[in-house]
Design an enzyme around this catalytic site. Structure first.
Site, short mmCIF file in Angstrom:
data_model
loop_
_atom_site.label_atom_id
_atom_site.label_comp_id
_atom_site.label_asym_id
_atom_site.label_seq_id
_atom_site.Cartn_x
_atom_site.Cartn_y
_atom_site.Cartn_z
N SER A 28 -9.46 2.62 2.24
CA SER A 28 -8.58 3.60 1.80
C SER A 28 -7.43 2.65 0.92
O SER A 28 -6.83 3.18 -0.06
CB SER A 28 -7.87 4.33 2.59
OG SER A 28 -7.19 3.74 3.38
N SER A 74 -10.41 0.11 6.18
CA SER A 74 -9.90 0.38 5.08
C SER A 74 -9.05 -0.96 4.47
O SER A 74 -8.59 -0.83 3.19
CB SER A 74 -8.54 1.46 5.24
OG SER A 74 -9.23 2.50 5.25
N LYS A 98 0.93 -1.19 -0.06
CA LYS A 98 0.00 0.12 0.03
C LYS A 98 0.91 1.30 -0.12
O LYS A 98 2.01 1.13 0.67
CB LYS A 98 -0.73 -0.15 1.30
CG LYS A 98 -2.05 1.26 1.20
CD LYS A 98 -2.88 0.94 2.38
CE LYS A 98 -3.80 2.13 2.50
NZ LYS A 98 -4.86 2.12 3.58
#
Length: 534
Positions: A180, A204, A106
């Site tokens: 996210s 997320s 990420k």
């Protein structure tokens, strides 16, 4: 105990310098007191300027053993999935646990020499260290092939705000992939990578996992080190696996779990041996006859998880159908009520602005024993400039305005009150989990929403209204720290167009540090039922 020892400073601050600071704080001191504090503050300044460089003790990677090449921003980012491409593989891995597997990081995780956008143009930062879990997957034989896009400052549940562009749902272009960890969800679902990291403070990992039809586990708080990853708030920070299958999730978790000596989110003892083994227990379940896979397991169906305002009836029906299937696997299934579950979302919101505005946006993580990303914090300052604020997405800008408001109007008392109340919520889940091995409910209350038109400026209120209630079932377990796994269980019609079918998922919540129970329950269901045909 005195904070400094009296003495003679090397340089004495001037009276004007000190009075300027005092006046800004609303203080008026006599000339004699100012003179005393000039000396004391000067001694403090001496101590600060004499500190050695902390860079000498940072965990820099051995680039000969962990080389990285072909670092570039791809022209084709696969409908928003990629932020940056890179190839990295350990020359001398410690194990073969993840041999042959490709992984995406990420884009809020430190990986030396590779830009870390955190989904925003607010800060231009290229780390010099690697996050602990990055080193661990390389040591396990995996190959990192890039950094997945993430939403702006990691403060969005819809995939429309990343600086690298919108991230599209793998099953329907124009719909959200969740956030996210949006790029991670998409890339795993499309097969662009085998595994991806997600980070989860309100959902997320689980929101994009549900939206993209993959498995996503928010581990128990502190099971996996968060060292070298941009924080939202250390009390709710989690990093974990996003994978195609439950067994891959167990494999990934086994590679990254355990203390690293930096992260104070982790207990100083007890995380060792069989407590960090997840694959073998899952395999034992999968070897059984289907009707015996979950024999002895007690599954509690959380009433309040099906009572979220605005919840989609198709989601409820899909998840209830999935719950019924646990009975055919040998599990005992019964309903359970935790009334405080309905309050947890509001408490999360009230506990967020002060600490999370300070930690996530300003990089001020004081009060924790952990690795401080000081080089990035220096790029931000003690408050956001207009340009930095303008670079934020709707969720992050809303957080910052809330932070300013709470700081000015309430101070620390609201955050303290909300945090105290959250203890009761956590205790209520613990009580329910004494009766049941796991709790289940929908991961999300509705299917992924349609993305706004690129470049549209509809304002933060309209934008955030698209995802009202989204984290009602996910953020409570960031507050409490319980492990929570999202497992796809079917397709449901999009709210905007019933001809569009999008994934939905069940959330499985376990006792703290019993992540393996979530994995066992999910693996058994996945082994027998094909969610894509339901």
């Amino acid at each position: 105990m005195p904070t400094v020892q009296p003495g003679t400073p090397n340089r004495k601050v001037t009276e004007d310098e000190l009075r300027s600071v005092l006046t800004g704080a609303g203080l008026e001191l006599s000339s004699s007191l100012v003179e005393d504090y000039r000396t004391l503050v000067s001694l403090l300044d001496d101590a600060i300027t004499s500190l050695p460089d902390d860079k000498s003790i940072l965990p820099y990677p051995d680039l000969l053993n962990y080389p990285r090449t072909d670092i570039h921003v791809p022209e084709d980012n696969e409908l928003g999935g990629w932020a940056t491409k890179v190839t990295a593989k350990c020359v001398n891995p410690i194990s073969d646990l993840l041999k042959g597997r490709t992984i995406a990081l990420k884009d809020n995780m430190a990986f030396a020499g590779v830009r870390c956008t955190n989904g925003t143009s607010m800060v231009d930062w290229t780390p010099t260290i690697d996050a602990t879990v990055v080193t661990r997957v390389l040591d396990a034989g995996a190959t990192i092939i890039g950094k997945a896009a993430c939403e702006n400052s990691c403060h969005e549940g819809m995939s429309a705000t990343a600086i690298t562009g919108q991230v599209h749902n793998p099953y329907q272009k124009g719909y959200s992939a969740g956030g996210s960890s949006s790029g991670s969800g998409r890339l795993v679902a499309t097969g662009s990578v085998d595994l991806a990291f997600g980070c989860d403070q309100a959902g997320s990992i689980r929101i994009p996992a549900s939206s993209c039809g993959i498995v996503g586990l928010k581990p128990t708080w502190g099971l996996v080190p968060y060292t070298g990853i941009l924080s939202l708030d250390a009390t709710v920070d989690h990093v974990g696996p996003m994978t195609k299958s439950v067994r891959d999730c167990a494999l990934f978790l086994e590679a990254i779990a355990g203390p690293d000596g930096w992260d104070d989110r982790q207990p100083p003892f007890g995380l060792e041996g069989d407590r960090l083994k997840f694959v073998a227990p899952v395999d034992l379940v999968l070897e059984k006859e289907p009707e015996k896979m979950l024999a002895g397991f007690k599954i509690g169906v959380l009433d309040e998880g099906f009572e979220v305002p605005g919840q989609d009836s198709n989601v409820v029906a899909s998840v209830r159908s999935a719950v019924e299937k646990f009975k055919s696997l040998g599990a005992d299934v019964a309903s359970v009520s935790v009334p405080l579950h309905k309050e947890a979302h509001r408490l999360w919101n009230c506990a967020s602005p002060l600490s999370r505005g300070r930690q996530s946006l300003l990089g001020d993580t004081d009060g924790r024993k952990q690795l401080y990303l000081t080089d990035r914090a220096e790029l931000v300052g003690s408050k956001l400039s207009q340009a930095q604020f303008d670079a934020l997405g709707p969720g992050a800008s809303n957080l910052y305005v809330g932070y300013l408001w709470m700081q000015e109007k309430y101070g620390a008392k609201v955050q303290g009150k909300a945090t105290n109340l959250l203890k009761a919520t956590s205790d209520a889940y613990d009580k329910a989990l004494k009766e049941f091995d796991v709790l289940v409910m929908p991961t999300l209350p509705y299917p992924p929403p349609r993305l706004p038109e690129p470049g549209s400026n509809e304002g933060p209120l309209n934008y955030l209204n698209r995802t009202t209630g989204m984290i009602a079932n996910t953020c409570p377990f960031n507050n409490s720290g319980h492990p929570a796994l999202s497992l796809p269980v079917g397709f449901v019609p999009a709210r905007e167009d019933p001809t569009v079918k999008l994934p939905t998922a069940i959330q499985i919540v376990g006792r703290k540090y019993a992540d393996v129970d979530c994995l066992k329950v999910a693996a058994a269901w996945e082994r027998v039922f094909d969610w894509k045909t339901l």
